[in-house]
Each structure stands twice: as structure tokens, then as C-alpha cells.
Write an enzyme that holds these catalytic residues in place. Sequence first.
Site, PDB file in Angstrom:
ATOM      1  N   GLY A   1     -17.566  -1.608   5.174  1.00 55.59           N
ATOM      2  CA  GLY A   1     -16.064  -1.704   6.376  1.00 55.59           C
ATOM      3  C   GLY A   1     -15.434  -0.221   6.788  1.00 55.59           C
ATOM      4  O   GLY A   1     -15.898  -0.024   7.693  1.00 55.59           O
TER       5      GLY A   1
ATOM      6  N   SER B   1     -15.776 -10.154  -2.092  1.00 52.74           N
ATOM      7  CA  SER B   1     -15.663  -9.031  -1.676  1.00 52.74           C
ATOM      8  C   SER B   1     -14.009  -9.167  -1.883  1.00 52.74           C
ATOM      9  O   SER B   1     -13.217  -9.752  -2.167  1.00 52.74           O
ATOM     10  CB  SER B   1     -14.870  -9.235  -0.074  1.00 52.74           C
ATOM     11  OG  SER B   1     -13.777  -7.867   0.330  1.00 52.74           O
TER      12      SER B   1
ATOM     13  N   HIS C   1     -12.017  -7.115  -0.502  1.00 57.44           N
ATOM     14  CA  HIS C   1     -11.248  -6.641   0.810  1.00 57.44           C
ATOM     15  C   HIS C   1     -11.000  -5.072   0.967  1.00 57.44           C
ATOM     16  O   HIS C   1     -10.314  -4.493   0.981  1.00 57.44           O
ATOM     17  CB  HIS C   1      -9.574  -7.250   0.949  1.00 57.44           C
ATOM     18  CG  HIS C   1      -9.559  -7.314   2.575  1.00 57.44           C
ATOM     19  ND1 HIS C   1      -9.105  -8.751   2.710  1.00 57.44           N
ATOM     20  CD2 HIS C   1      -8.604  -6.646   3.151  1.00 57.44           C
ATOM     21  CE1 HIS C   1      -8.450  -8.379   4.093  1.00 57.44           C
ATOM     22  NE2 HIS C   1      -8.287  -7.178   4.379  1.00 57.44           N
TER      23      HIS C   1
ATOM     24  N   ARG D   1       0.877  -1.433   0.420  1.00 61.94           N
ATOM     25  CA  ARG D   1       0.062   0.055   0.066  1.00 61.94           C
ATOM     26  C   ARG D   1       1.192   0.889   0.162  1.00 61.94           C
ATOM     27  O   ARG D   1       1.878   1.518   1.247  1.00 61.94           O
ATOM     28  CB  ARG D   1      -0.550   0.108   1.195  1.00 61.94           C
ATOM     29  CG  ARG D   1      -1.860  -1.054   1.329  1.00 61.94           C
ATOM     30  CD  ARG D   1      -2.366  -1.318   2.170  1.00 61.94           C
ATOM     31  NE  ARG D   1      -3.099  -2.533   2.101  1.00 61.94           N
ATOM     32  CZ  ARG D   1      -4.105  -3.143   3.761  1.00 61.94           C
ATOM     33  NH1 ARG D   1      -4.107  -1.955   4.596  1.00 61.94           N
ATOM     34  NH2 ARG D   1      -4.725  -4.293   3.313  1.00 61.94           N
TER      35      ARG D   1
ATOM     36  N   ASP E   1     -19.615  -6.951  -0.001  1.00 61.99           N
ATOM     37  CA  ASP E   1     -18.995  -6.055   0.621  1.00 61.99           C
ATOM     38  C   ASP E   1     -18.224  -4.928  -0.905  1.00 61.99           C
ATOM     39  O   ASP E   1     -17.750  -5.634  -2.003  1.00 61.99           O
ATOM     40  CB  ASP E   1     -18.437  -6.288   1.966  1.00 61.99           C
ATOM     41  CG  ASP E   1     -16.375  -6.572   1.382  1.00 61.99           C
ATOM     42  OD1 ASP E   1     -16.671  -5.830   0.389  1.00 61.99           O
ATOM     43  OD2 ASP E   1     -16.842  -7.201   2.468  1.00 61.99           O
TER      44      ASP E   1
HETATM   45  C1  LIG Z   1      -9.229  -0.385   7.579  1.00 61.77           C
HETATM   46  C2  LIG Z   1     -10.018  -1.460   7.266  1.00 61.77           C
HETATM   47  C3  LIG Z   1      -9.330  -3.158   8.230  1.00 61.77           C
HETATM   48  C4  LIG Z   1      -9.736  -4.130   7.154  1.00 61.77           C
HETATM   49  N1  LIG Z   1      -9.129  -5.008   7.711  1.00 61.77           N
HETATM   50  C5  LIG Z   1      -9.792  -5.862   6.969  1.00 61.77           C
HETATM   51  C6  LIG Z   1      -9.115  -6.992   8.287  1.00 61.77           C
HETATM   52  O1  LIG Z   1      -8.352  -7.601   8.897  1.00 61.77           O
HETATM   53  N2  LIG Z   1      -9.855  -8.317   7.144  1.00 61.77           N
HETATM   54  C7  LIG Z   1     -11.123  -8.787   6.235  1.00 61.77           C
HETATM   55  O2  LIG Z   1     -10.797  -9.919   5.915  1.00 61.77           O
HETATM   56  N3  LIG Z   1     -11.134  -6.874   5.565  1.00 61.77           N
HETATM   57  C8  LIG Z   1     -10.783  -6.116   6.515  1.00 61.77           C
HETATM   58  N4  LIG Z   1     -10.843  -5.102   6.290  1.00 61.77           N
HETATM   59  C9  LIG Z   1     -11.784  -4.949   4.649  1.00 61.77           C
HETATM   60  C10 LIG Z   1     -13.410  -5.463   4.534  1.00 61.77           C
HETATM   61  O3  LIG Z   1     -13.593  -5.831   5.751  1.00 61.77           O
HETATM   62  C11 LIG Z   1     -14.579  -4.897   3.870  1.00 61.77           C
HETATM   63  O4  LIG Z   1     -14.322  -5.862   2.739  1.00 61.77           O
HETATM   64  C12 LIG Z   1     -13.836  -3.364   3.240  1.00 61.77           C
HETATM   65  O5  LIG Z   1     -13.737  -2.537   3.761  1.00 61.77           O
HETATM   66  C13 LIG Z   1     -15.448  -3.499   2.211  1.00 61.77           C
HETATM   67  O6  LIG Z   1     -15.165  -1.849   1.370  1.00 61.77           O
HETATM   68  P1  LIG Z   1     -15.883  -0.705   2.333  1.00 61.77           P
HETATM   69  O7  LIG Z   1     -14.694  -0.020   3.121  1.00 61.77           O
HETATM   70  O8  LIG Z   1     -16.139   0.181   0.425  1.00 61.77           O
HETATM   71  O9  LIG Z   1     -16.939  -1.384   2.473  1.00 61.77           O
HETATM   72  C14 LIG Z   1     -10.308  -3.503   6.012  1.00 61.77           C
HETATM   73  C15 LIG Z   1     -11.117  -2.386   5.435  1.00 61.77           C
HETATM   74  C16 LIG Z   1     -10.503  -1.268   6.108  1.00 61.77           C
HETATM   75  C17 LIG Z   1     -10.769   0.038   5.599  1.00 61.77           C
END
Ligand SMILES: Cc1cc2nc3c(=O)[nH]c(=O)nc-3n(C[C@H](O)[C@H](O)[C@H](O)COP(=O)(O)O)c2cc1C
Length: 383
Positions: free
Chosen positions: A333, A277, A279, A194, A310
Site C-alpha cells: 500500500g 489484511s 487495512h 485516526r 498485505d
Molecule cells: C493512504 C492509504 C489509503 C488506503 N485506502 C484504502 C482503501 O480505500 N481501501 C482499502 O481497502 N484499503 C485501503 N488502504 C489499505 C491498503 O489497501 C493496504 O491494505 C495497506 O496499505 C497495506 O499495508 P502497507 O501500507 O503497510 O503496505 C489504504 C492504505 C493507505 C496507506
Amino acid sequence: MLTMNRRAAFRSLMGFAAASPLFAQNPPEDDVMGPVNIHEFEAVARRKLHKMAYDFIAGGVEDELTLRANREAYKHWYLVPRVMTDVSEVDTSLELFGARVPSPILVAPTGGKNLVLPNAEAVVAKACAKTNTLFCTGSGAERAVDEATANIHWWSNTIGQANKKDAQGYARRIEDRGAKAITVTVDNQYQSNRDRNNRNRFDYGYMATGVPAGGEKPKPRNPALAAHWQPHTPNLTWDYIDWLRSASSLPVILKGILSPEDAETAVKHGASGIIVSNHGGRQLDGVIATIDALPDVVDAVGGKVPVLMDGGLRRGSDILKALALGAKAVLVGRPPLWGLGAFGQPGTERVLWMLGAELKLSMALAGKASLAQIDRKLVRRIG
Ligand SMILES: Cc1cc2nc3c(=O)[nH]c(=O)nc-3n(C[C@H](O)[C@H](O)[C@H](O)COP(=O)(O)O)c2cc1C
């Protein structure tokens, strides 16, 4: 700064919402909050948070192609509403893995909440308990739910354990703790690259401790770019589902599926659900937007297990599109974190309430009085 006009518009939206029979639940009380939508919550949070924390949350991987695509893709799915249906009552409740839940909007697992404020996992859990929102904990953060309320409905999240014994131990532990499902994040084999974090000298230890306070020096940049080739769970394979299922009766839901073939394989191996997803655009850059991946995955699964989704959902109408394309429920998220960064627990409550209110209103204006009435005929892809 928010102008008085925008504040007035916000109050009138909330006033309408509270008075309407569509909205049984009133918005959380706090007239100080100005944002009228999730984007404005993000703007307030951005002003208040340390740049390192804001960038960690907002950012995606490398060129952030997928981060942008997750949002942009909603623009080529258009709604085709129906009229002259009775929408004086709108019901968003549904049956999910044997439980009745009031809304198809869930809080996604997010690590690093302490970048926003101390003990933030518990604070978000409390906001979920208060708004009756299904809460998916951050990986390894299950303890936080103990501080919320006894009746919170929550799922656990894990990126996996290295061997069968540890996987079984984890599954038993979290079932005893009261989780109603296990979500396994399957797209996190390595820490991704990142640019924003690398540029900010972000140390992943800050996810637990919070960023250095004013005056404190950030840690020196790792010359090898700390992010590169840091393994998380590179050896996770389909057997892992069996390991969890042999130790617990909880549904096992795989999070991070984009390919229809993987979705079919997951079902064959006993997964109880799939979360489409990427992520939030934070793992492999250039992958397909989730709203575009969703229909093929739904078709491949053929109704055998629920498919959730998501990524980039910021409006009730985005959520309506996802439901129309076959998502049983959705997760958000960043939005709850923007509420948290802007106004603490009441901000997260407001964000969750606002998304729910927008979804109800969107459903009403699309002529849908219940989730069961939503189907693919409601959306058309153009462009
Ligand atoms: C700050 C942050 C930390 C995240 N940490 C994890 C994590 O530890 N495990 C995971 O499966 N997804 C993680 N995600 C992804 C979220 O679970 C999710 O898939 C994603 O945020 C969805 O998109 P959105 O932020 O546009 O709603 C993280 C996302 C963010 C923004």
C-alpha cells in the site's frame, strides 16, 4: 541528505542487478534517485509532502499498535534457507485467477492518492503498466486505468453498495471496463478514528482535492470529530458476495479478513480469494499483525481458494516470509506512494522494481528458483 557513499552503493546495487541474469528487467533510468530501500523513499517523500498528506498516508488508527505490529512481527519469523540448489535463474511468475502474472507483488488499493499529486491514480496506473505490475485501483477510481494503457492488468476495489441493484450495476460496469477481479474491502464499516488526521484538522474531502495550498487556511476542526461514526458500509453481509456473482463472472476477493472462521465462511459463500489484511493498521487498532494471522487463515482455507496478504511489507525478505507462510501473492500500500511522493511516476516504478529485485535476490539466497519451491519449512517462528 544522502551521502556520496550511499549513492555509490545504490548505483553498484543497481549495476549488479542490471548485469545479473537474475534480473531480466533493468531498473528504471534515473540516476538522481538516491534511496537504496523503501524506508529511504519514505524519508524523501516525507520531506517533500505536506505534513497533512504525509500523516494521512503514514498514519494508522488511534495508538497505532497494529501499524507498528505489522512491521515488528516480521522480526519473529526467521528464514531457514537451503543451499546447493541451482538458482542461476529465478522465476517469480505465477498463475493468479486464471492469468499468468510476472510477480507476486501487487499494488494495493489506496484512496487519497491526490494528496501526493494531481491525477495520481492514473500516474500510479501508468507506473504499474510500465513495470508489468498488477494494479488494484482505489475505491471508485476505475476511470484512472483508461488513462494508463490498454493492456494494464487491474482489479477493482469497492467497499460495497447499499443494495443488490447497485451492487449488480457496479459489478457489470467494472467487468465491461476490463477489470480482472473485484476486491471487496470488508473492514471498512465506519471511518476509523485516526489521531493524526484529527490533530491536523484533516478533512476527508482533501483525499480528492489535495491539501490546501500554502497560505490557504485548513477547514475548521469539526467539534464532534468528523471521523467518529461516519458510516461507510455498516450493513455489508455475506449476501453481498452473491449479489456481485449474480451479475458478473469476475472473481470476488474479500480484503480485510483476519479470522480463520471468516475465511471459511467466505469460501462457503463463493469468494474466489481472501486477502489477509488489517487495512495497514488503519481501521481497528490492536488487531493482530497480518503475517501472524496468515498461517491460521491459510490452514482454514485449505487450498480451496488463493490467500493473499498485505501489511508492513517493505523488503523482499518480508515478502518471502509471507509466501513461505502460504500467501499466494502480496500487496503493498504505502511503498508505491512513497515512490510517488519522492519522485513521481519514476519513483513508483523504482519502488516496484526494487521490491521485485529484492524478492528475487532473497529467493536466490534462500535456495528457491521458483515460487513453487517455497513452503513453510523456509520459516520458523522464534519468540
Ligand atoms: C493512504 C492509504 C489509503 C488506503 N485506502 C484504502 C482503501 O480505500 N481501501 C482499502 O481497502 N484499503 C485501503 N488502504 C489499505 C491498503 O489497501 C493496504 O491494505 C495497506 O496499505 C497495506 O499495508 P502497507 O501500507 O503497510 O503496505 C489504504 C492504505 C493507505 C496507506
